[in-house]
Design an enzyme around this catalytic site. Structure first.
Site, PDB file in Angstrom:
ATOM      1  N   HIS A 260       0.858  -1.192   0.000  1.00 23.27           N
ATOM      2  CA  HIS A 260       0.000   0.000   0.000  1.00 23.27           C
ATOM      3  C   HIS A 260       0.890   1.236   0.000  1.00 23.27           C
ATOM      4  O   HIS A 260       1.950   1.234   0.606  1.00 23.27           O
ATOM      5  CB  HIS A 260      -0.890   0.010   1.265  1.00 23.27           C
ATOM      6  CG  HIS A 260      -2.071   0.900   1.134  1.00 23.27           C
ATOM      7  ND1 HIS A 260      -2.004   2.255   1.334  1.00 23.27           N
ATOM      8  CD2 HIS A 260      -3.351   0.627   0.777  1.00 23.27           C
ATOM      9  CE1 HIS A 260      -3.198   2.781   1.138  1.00 23.27           C
ATOM     10  NE2 HIS A 260      -4.031   1.829   0.783  1.00 23.27           N
ATOM     11  N   ASP A 314      -7.764  -5.481  -0.131  1.00 22.51           N
ATOM     12  CA  ASP A 314      -8.221  -6.369  -1.215  1.00 22.51           C
ATOM     13  C   ASP A 314      -7.866  -7.832  -0.977  1.00 22.51           C
ATOM     14  O   ASP A 314      -8.285  -8.694  -1.749  1.00 22.51           O
ATOM     15  CB  ASP A 314      -7.620  -5.904  -2.545  1.00 22.51           C
ATOM     16  CG  ASP A 314      -8.258  -4.605  -3.002  1.00 22.51           C
ATOM     17  OD1 ASP A 314      -7.534  -3.637  -3.266  1.00 22.51           O
ATOM     18  OD2 ASP A 314      -9.501  -4.554  -3.048  1.00 22.51           O
TER      19      ASP A 314
HETATM   20  C1  SDX Z   1      -6.318  -0.295  -2.894  1.00 19.41           C
HETATM   21  O1  SDX Z   1      -4.656   4.263  -2.130  1.00 19.41           O
HETATM   22  C2  SDX Z   1      -5.554   3.645  -1.502  1.00 19.41           C
HETATM   23  O2  SDX Z   1      -5.936   4.016  -0.389  1.00 19.41           O
HETATM   24  C3  SDX Z   1      -6.106   2.422  -2.203  1.00 19.41           C
HETATM   25  C4  SDX Z   1      -7.063   1.583  -1.396  1.00 19.41           C
HETATM   26  C5  SDX Z   1      -8.358   2.320  -1.130  1.00 19.41           C
HETATM   27  O3  SDX Z   1      -9.044   1.966  -0.166  1.00 19.41           O
HETATM   28  O4  SDX Z   1      -8.756   3.158  -1.980  1.00 19.41           O
HETATM   29  O5  SDX Z   1      -6.463   1.233  -0.149  1.00 19.41           O
HETATM   30  C6  SDX Z   1      -7.449   0.317  -2.136  1.00 19.41           C
HETATM   31  O6  SDX Z   1      -6.151  -0.009  -4.049  1.00 19.41           O
HETATM   32  C7  SDX Z   1      -5.362  -1.201  -2.184  1.00 19.41           C
HETATM   33  C8  SDX Z   1      -4.154  -1.636  -3.073  1.00 19.41           C
HETATM   34  C9  SDX Z   1      -4.637  -2.760  -4.007  1.00 19.41           C
HETATM   35  N1  SDX Z   1      -3.543  -3.105  -4.973  1.00 19.41           N
HETATM   36  C10 SDX Z   1      -2.880  -4.249  -4.880  1.00 19.41           C
HETATM   37  O7  SDX Z   1      -3.038  -5.081  -3.992  1.00 19.41           O
HETATM   38  C11 SDX Z   1      -1.895  -4.485  -6.022  1.00 19.41           C
HETATM   39  C12 SDX Z   1      -0.544  -4.938  -5.459  1.00 19.41           C
HETATM   40  N2  SDX Z   1       0.075  -3.831  -4.747  1.00 19.41           N
HETATM   41  C13 SDX Z   1       1.064  -3.054  -5.416  1.00 19.41           C
HETATM   42  O8  SDX Z   1       0.881  -2.884  -6.784  1.00 19.41           O
HETATM   43  C14 SDX Z   1       1.487  -1.830  -4.641  1.00 19.41           C
HETATM   44  O9  SDX Z   1       1.702  -2.217  -3.341  1.00 19.41           O
HETATM   45  C15 SDX Z   1       0.601  -0.594  -4.657  1.00 19.41           C
HETATM   46  C16 SDX Z   1       0.232  -0.168  -6.035  1.00 19.41           C
HETATM   47  C17 SDX Z   1      -0.631  -0.834  -3.864  1.00 19.41           C
HETATM   48  C18 SDX Z   1       1.393   0.530  -3.997  1.00 19.41           C
HETATM   49  O10 SDX Z   1       2.533   0.676  -4.737  1.00 19.41           O
HETATM   50  P1  SDX Z   1       3.559   1.901  -4.581  1.00 19.41           P
HETATM   51  O11 SDX Z   1       3.296   2.632  -3.307  1.00 19.41           O
HETATM   52  O12 SDX Z   1       3.557   2.674  -5.853  1.00 19.41           O
HETATM   53  O13 SDX Z   1       4.923   1.144  -4.360  1.00 19.41           O
HETATM   54  P2  SDX Z   1       5.830   0.544  -5.522  1.00 19.41           P
HETATM   55  O14 SDX Z   1       4.994  -0.150  -6.561  1.00 19.41           O
HETATM   56  O15 SDX Z   1       6.733   1.633  -5.961  1.00 19.41           O
HETATM   57  O16 SDX Z   1       6.631  -0.582  -4.726  1.00 19.41           O
HETATM   58  C19 SDX Z   1       7.668  -0.213  -3.805  1.00 19.41           C
HETATM   59  C20 SDX Z   1       8.479  -1.496  -3.633  1.00 19.41           C
HETATM   60  C21 SDX Z   1       8.922  -2.099  -4.974  1.00 19.41           C
HETATM   61  O17 SDX Z   1      10.077  -2.870  -4.731  1.00 19.41           O
HETATM   62  P3  SDX Z   1      11.522  -2.257  -5.235  1.00 19.41           P
HETATM   63  O18 SDX Z   1      11.398  -2.008  -6.732  1.00 19.41           O
HETATM   64  O19 SDX Z   1      11.706  -0.968  -4.437  1.00 19.41           O
HETATM   65  O20 SDX Z   1      12.503  -3.346  -4.866  1.00 19.41           O
HETATM   66  O21 SDX Z   1       7.663  -2.510  -3.007  1.00 19.41           O
HETATM   67  C22 SDX Z   1       7.485  -3.584  -3.905  1.00 19.41           C
HETATM   68  C23 SDX Z   1       7.813  -3.058  -5.298  1.00 19.41           C
HETATM   69  O22 SDX Z   1       8.220  -4.125  -6.136  1.00 19.41           O
HETATM   70  N3  SDX Z   1       6.074  -3.986  -3.843  1.00 19.41           N
HETATM   71  C24 SDX Z   1       5.639  -5.220  -3.944  1.00 19.41           C
HETATM   72  C25 SDX Z   1       4.255  -5.153  -3.827  1.00 19.41           C
HETATM   73  N4  SDX Z   1       3.876  -3.885  -3.678  1.00 19.41           N
HETATM   74  C26 SDX Z   1       5.019  -3.161  -3.692  1.00 19.41           C
HETATM   75  N5  SDX Z   1       6.310  -6.394  -4.115  1.00 19.41           N
HETATM   76  C27 SDX Z   1       5.541  -7.504  -4.186  1.00 19.41           C
HETATM   77  N6  SDX Z   1       4.189  -7.515  -4.084  1.00 19.41           N
HETATM   78  C28 SDX Z   1       3.524  -6.364  -3.908  1.00 19.41           C
HETATM   79  N7  SDX Z   1       2.187  -6.375  -3.827  1.00 19.41           N
END
Ligand code: SDX
Length: 378
Positions: A260, A314
């Protein structure tokens, strides 16, 4: 005044709001200052919607008037049903929902957003009709007739009755109502921001909500709940979890339902949803998906704890809906049924001192390039 470029506007405050607050370090979510745990234990989705829209808990007569208004606006015009009939059954229900909501506004002209009374009725209509549209899409994509609302049923019970054409077990209605409270609002998430950008042009609320629905659909946002169940089905059983996680993360993949932008601990909503899973499965039998999910959360911690990546809202929600026999493609539309309240609360709040959203960019292209006639191009 130029600012540094922040990809995805990470950490950039884009609005001032009193609607909800998230403490990502402590895992605290408040709606209008009230902890979401207290609302789940004591409130209803419609009372929580009122709180989000108007900023305070309603007195008895205001709540019953709001509930009556929403109840009496659940029906949708037959032309919306006809529109849904024209859409391909193979299409995603989120696309059908977005199309129907955009069309909905065509039946309620005179949408001058400065008219506060009109805005109240727009909010009532959208909260009331989005579930009816979702249920109609759900049934008609399988060739079944849509089921009209049952006015004697509460919000969540009526939604399930429109889905299954029978009154649901009381505990299902209660659990769904709590799920809707948990999904109703979450500060400046992508779909709320998308709606506010549209709202800042003084577009009507139906168009604002249609914008938000588009943003919610994506798998990085509301679409994740469907992806999670897809992932759990693909894993198949708890003994396969570690190999799956190892493979996924080794290839820089993402575990859906994890991580998140704000929470650096387990999403407080995931904690409550997990409790709802256990309540539901204790009464209606176990869910194989839940066993896999619990194992996945445990194994993922070995890899993601260090990055403060934990289950989000989720991760467990779809498992609940799946147990109720709800199609996976409806999980995100159900998220939208709830989030309409939050989107509209931000719409109303922003109207008070609206300012067009029009950010800057950092230009990364060239200047003064000549126009080359087509016969001279290489
Ligand atoms: C919702 O914003 C809100 O409030 C949303 C929500 C709401 O109520 O409206 O809470 C609802 O959308 C929840 C999120 C649902 N999405 C997912 O579950 C999809 C999987 N999650 C990721 O795509 C990610 O965690 C996000 C999109 C939710 C947040 O991503 P960020 O803040 O842009 O972080 P990032 O993608 O830049 O990741 C930072 C690091 C990376 O690693 P490095 O490149 O630094 O080594 O964390 C890693 C990412 O690879 N990472 C994950 C991960 N999420 C982040 N690695 C593995 N699995 C994951 N799910």
């Amino acid at each position: 005044m130029a600012h540094d470029f922040m990809p995805g506007l990470a950490g950039v405050p884009a609005a001032k709001s009193a609607i909800s607050d998230v403490d990502g370090q402590r895992g605290v979510l408040e709606y209008r200052g009230i902890r979401v745990e207290d609302l789940c234990a004591n409130s209803s989705f419609l009372e929580t919607s009122y709180l989000l829209l108007f900023g305070h808990l309603p007195v008895e007569q205001d709540l019953s008037r709001f509930v009556d208004d929403v109840t009496h606006h659940r029906r949708i015009k037959f032309k919306i049903i006809d529109l849904i009939k024209c859409l391909p059954e193979t299409g995603h229900p989120m696309d059908a929902l977005q199309a129907a909501v955009a069309a909905l506004g065509m039946f309620y002209p005179g949408r001058n957003v400065e008219d506060l009374d009109n805005n109240y009725w727009s909010a009532v209509r959208l909260i009331a009709k989005v579930p009816t549209i979702v249920a109609a899409v759900a049934r008609m994509r399988h060739g079944d007739d849509h089921v009209p609302p049952r006015d004697h049923l509460g919000f969540a019970a009526n939604f399930l009755a429109m889905l299954f054409d029978q009154e649901p077990p009381k505990v299902w209605a209660h659990i769904l109502d709590v799920c809707l409270i948990l999904h109703a609002e979450h500060t400046m998430n992508a779909s709320t921001f998308a709606g506010l950008v549209t709202a800042s042009t003084l577009a009507d609320p139906y168009t604002v909500v249609a914008s938000s629905i588009g943003a919610l659909k994506g798998p990085l946002h509301g679409g994740a709940n469907e992806e999670v169940v897809q992932m759990l089905r693909e894993i198949g059983r708890p003994s396969r979890v570690r190999a799956y996680v190892d493979e996924k993360l080794k290839n820089k993949g993402k575990l859906m339902g994890f991580g998140h932008r704000v929470y650096k601990v387990k999403d407080p909503r995931a904690v409550i949803l997990q409790r709802l899973c256990e309540q539901l499965f204790a009464e209606f039998g176990p869910s194989p998906l839940y066993e896999i999910a619990v194992e996945l959360e445990k194994v993922a911690a070995d890899y993601l704890d260090a990055k403060q990546i934990y289950p989000n809202v989720d991760f467990y929600s779809g498992i609940i809906y799946d147990k109720m026999g709800i199609d996976m493609e409806l999980f995100t539309p159900i998220f939208a049924v709830a989030r309409v309240a939050g989107w509209l609360a931000h719409w109303l709040e922003q109207l008070r001192e609206n300012r067009l959203f029009r950010p800057e960019q950092i230009y990364a292209g060239e200047h003064n390039r000549p126009y080359v006639p087509i016969d001279q191009r290489r």
